[in-house]
Enzyme design. Structure first.
Site, PDB file in Angstrom:
ATOM      1  N   GLU A 115      53.435  92.124  15.004  1.00  0.00           N
ATOM      2  CA  GLU A 115      54.238  91.814  13.815  1.00  0.00           C
ATOM      3  C   GLU A 115      55.349  92.838  13.593  1.00  0.00           C
ATOM      4  O   GLU A 115      55.846  92.992  12.467  1.00  0.00           O
ATOM      5  CB  GLU A 115      53.344  91.714  12.562  1.00  0.00           C
ATOM      6  CG  GLU A 115      52.199  90.718  12.645  1.00  0.00           C
ATOM      7  CD  GLU A 115      52.640  89.247  12.699  1.00  0.00           C
ATOM      8  OE1 GLU A 115      53.850  88.979  12.652  1.00  0.00           O
ATOM      9  OE2 GLU A 115      51.742  88.375  12.815  1.00  0.00           O
ATOM     10  N   HIS A 139      49.886  94.867   6.369  1.00  0.00           N
ATOM     11  CA  HIS A 139      49.457  93.474   6.545  1.00  0.00           C
ATOM     12  C   HIS A 139      47.953  93.446   6.794  1.00  0.00           C
ATOM     13  O   HIS A 139      47.441  94.195   7.631  1.00  0.00           O
ATOM     14  CB  HIS A 139      50.193  92.848   7.731  1.00  0.00           C
ATOM     15  CG  HIS A 139      49.653  91.513   8.150  1.00  0.00           C
ATOM     16  ND1 HIS A 139      49.609  90.427   7.305  1.00  0.00           N
ATOM     17  CD2 HIS A 139      49.117  91.086   9.320  1.00  0.00           C
ATOM     18  CE1 HIS A 139      49.082  89.393   7.943  1.00  0.00           C
ATOM     19  NE2 HIS A 139      48.764  89.765   9.173  1.00  0.00           N
ATOM     20  N   HIS A 141      44.064  90.773   6.262  1.00  0.00           N
ATOM     21  CA  HIS A 141      43.496  89.425   6.173  1.00  0.00           C
ATOM     22  C   HIS A 141      42.378  89.388   5.123  1.00  0.00           C
ATOM     23  O   HIS A 141      41.213  89.186   5.459  1.00  0.00           O
ATOM     24  CB  HIS A 141      42.921  89.005   7.536  1.00  0.00           C
ATOM     25  CG  HIS A 141      43.925  88.902   8.647  1.00  0.00           C
ATOM     26  ND1 HIS A 141      43.558  88.770   9.974  1.00  0.00           N
ATOM     27  CD2 HIS A 141      45.283  88.891   8.630  1.00  0.00           C
ATOM     28  CE1 HIS A 141      44.651  88.685  10.732  1.00  0.00           C
ATOM     29  NE2 HIS A 141      45.710  88.775   9.947  1.00  0.00           N
ATOM     30  N   GLU A 169      45.175  94.141 -15.779  1.00  0.00           N
ATOM     31  CA  GLU A 169      46.029  95.141 -15.133  1.00  0.00           C
ATOM     32  C   GLU A 169      47.061  94.506 -14.189  1.00  0.00           C
ATOM     33  O   GLU A 169      48.060  95.135 -13.860  1.00  0.00           O
ATOM     34  CB  GLU A 169      45.171  96.144 -14.346  1.00  0.00           C
ATOM     35  CG  GLU A 169      44.489  95.520 -13.144  1.00  0.00           C
ATOM     36  CD  GLU A 169      43.842  96.555 -12.208  1.00  0.00           C
ATOM     37  OE1 GLU A 169      42.804  96.209 -11.624  1.00  0.00           O
ATOM     38  OE2 GLU A 169      44.364  97.664 -12.057  1.00  0.00           O
ATOM     39  N   HIS A 210      46.539  82.754   6.307  1.00  0.00           N
ATOM     40  CA  HIS A 210      46.620  83.879   7.241  1.00  0.00           C
ATOM     41  C   HIS A 210      46.326  85.222   6.571  1.00  0.00           C
ATOM     42  O   HIS A 210      45.375  85.899   6.961  1.00  0.00           O
ATOM     43  CB  HIS A 210      48.010  83.891   7.913  1.00  0.00           C
ATOM     44  CG  HIS A 210      48.181  84.974   8.923  1.00  0.00           C
ATOM     45  ND1 HIS A 210      48.913  84.836  10.066  1.00  0.00           N
ATOM     46  CD2 HIS A 210      47.722  86.239   8.968  1.00  0.00           C
ATOM     47  CE1 HIS A 210      48.886  85.942  10.784  1.00  0.00           C
ATOM     48  NE2 HIS A 210      48.162  86.812  10.122  1.00  0.00           N
TER      49      HIS A 210
HETATM   50  O1  2HA Z   1      46.376  90.534  14.967  1.00  0.00           O
HETATM   51  O2  2HA Z   1      47.180  90.260  12.038  1.00  0.00           O
HETATM   52  O3  2HA Z   1      49.270  88.648  12.257  1.00  0.00           O
HETATM   53  C1  2HA Z   1      47.318  91.130  14.176  1.00  0.00           C
HETATM   54  C2  2HA Z   1      47.704  90.195  13.111  1.00  0.00           C
HETATM   55  C3  2HA Z   1      48.753  89.211  13.410  1.00  0.00           C
HETATM   56 ZN    ZN Z   2      47.678  88.750  10.628  1.00  0.00          ZN
END
Ligand code: 2HA
Ligand code: ZN
Length: 275
Positions: A115, A139, A141, A169, A210
């Site tokens: 990414e 980033h 998940h 909050e 995602h």
């Molecule tokens: O594997 O999260 O979006 C890495 C990620 C791709």
């Molecule tokens: Zn990801």
């Protein structure tokens, strides 16, 4: 100084490990980048062994010459604290902001996160929007936030308002709101462009089905932002699991009063009347 003795590197590793412990980084999921300060670069430069220049896959001229600490493609957050040299790297950008080279780390080969275009385009947008204050792009998940992308409308208004309502909050922590990117193929320039467009107004962007991207000034604020959004999403998942409607909640005028007392601006587009 050795790279692994530097405070900014320790902060990066602690944040990655915190994310792993939260359960946000199954397998090689997620990625983290930090725009290194000039004095921090100088403090560890003795260990740099620059490799070949390679294409970023995006053009970020405002970030020309900057250095980034960034997790590796296919690497596991779970391993960051125990195999740091294998798990992340320091990269330098060229004078056009079109190529990068690895200066330290990824000792067993590999490249920066898949990414990288999203990270660097977000960094560039935030560099401009905050006058260089924001340095961290994260980033992950987180499961509850992802779950909500199957049941809420995929709009900035719905996500912002629903998550604001779940914890008092929230409107104080992310007064600007949350952006939502519809499902797209990850890793490329197109999803990077859609995300960085949202980052012009928001510090949080959710990728449908995602995960989430957050931007912030430092590791504590950026991790705290992701943590707050995901906690709020968890509460909404619990509420919706008990019954499909809320018996009572925070109302638009309540948010307006809160905004006044806490000195934040809450855009009216999120304070719509529900029917
Ligand atoms: O594997 O999260 O979006 C890495 C990620 C791709
Ligand atoms: Zn990801």
């Amino acid at each position: 100084m050795k790279v692994l003795d530097a405070e900014f590197v320790k902060g990066f590793m602690r944040m990655a490990d915190d994310g792993w412990r939260q359960g946000w980084h199954e397998r090689n999921g997620g990625n983290l980048s930090y725009r290194v300060k000039p004095e921090e670069v100088e403090a560890v430069r003795e260990e740099f062994r620059p490799g070949e220049w390679k294409a970023i896959g995006a053009s970020v001229p405002k970030l020309a010459g900057e250095y980034f600490l960034v997790t590796g493609s296919g690497k596991y957050f779970r391993n960051v604290t125990i195999q740091p040299e294998d798990s992340f790297c320091i990269i330098e950008l060229d004078s056009k902001g079109e190529n990068y080279r690895i200066c330290w780390g990824l000792v067993n080969g590999g490249r920066p996160t898949s990414e990288l275009p999203s990270h660097l385009m977000n960094h560039e947008v935030k560099f401009i929007a905050t006058g260089g204050k924001h340095r961290v792009i994260y980033h992950a998940h987180p499961a509850n936030t992802i779950a909500l992308t199957f049941v809420l409308p995929l709009t900035d208004e719905a996500f912002t308002r629903e998550l604001w309502e779940m914890a008092t909050e929230c409107p104080v922590v992310f007064p600007g709101g949350i952006g939502v990117v519809p499902w797209m193929v990850p890793g490329g320039r197109e999803i990077a462009a859609a995300t960085s467009e949202l980052m012009k107004q928001y510090d949080v962007a959710i990728w449908a089905h995602h995960g989430m991207f957050c931007s912030g000034e430092d590791f504590d604020l950026t991790f705290g932002l992701m943590h707050t959004v995901e906690k709020s999403a968890e509460i909404l998942v619990k509420v919706r699991s008990m019954q499909p409607y809320k018996r009572q909640t925070i109302q638009p005028d309540d948010f307006r009063h809160l905004a006044k007392d806490f000195n934040v601006t809450l855009p009216e587009k999120f304070l719509y009347e529900k029917h």
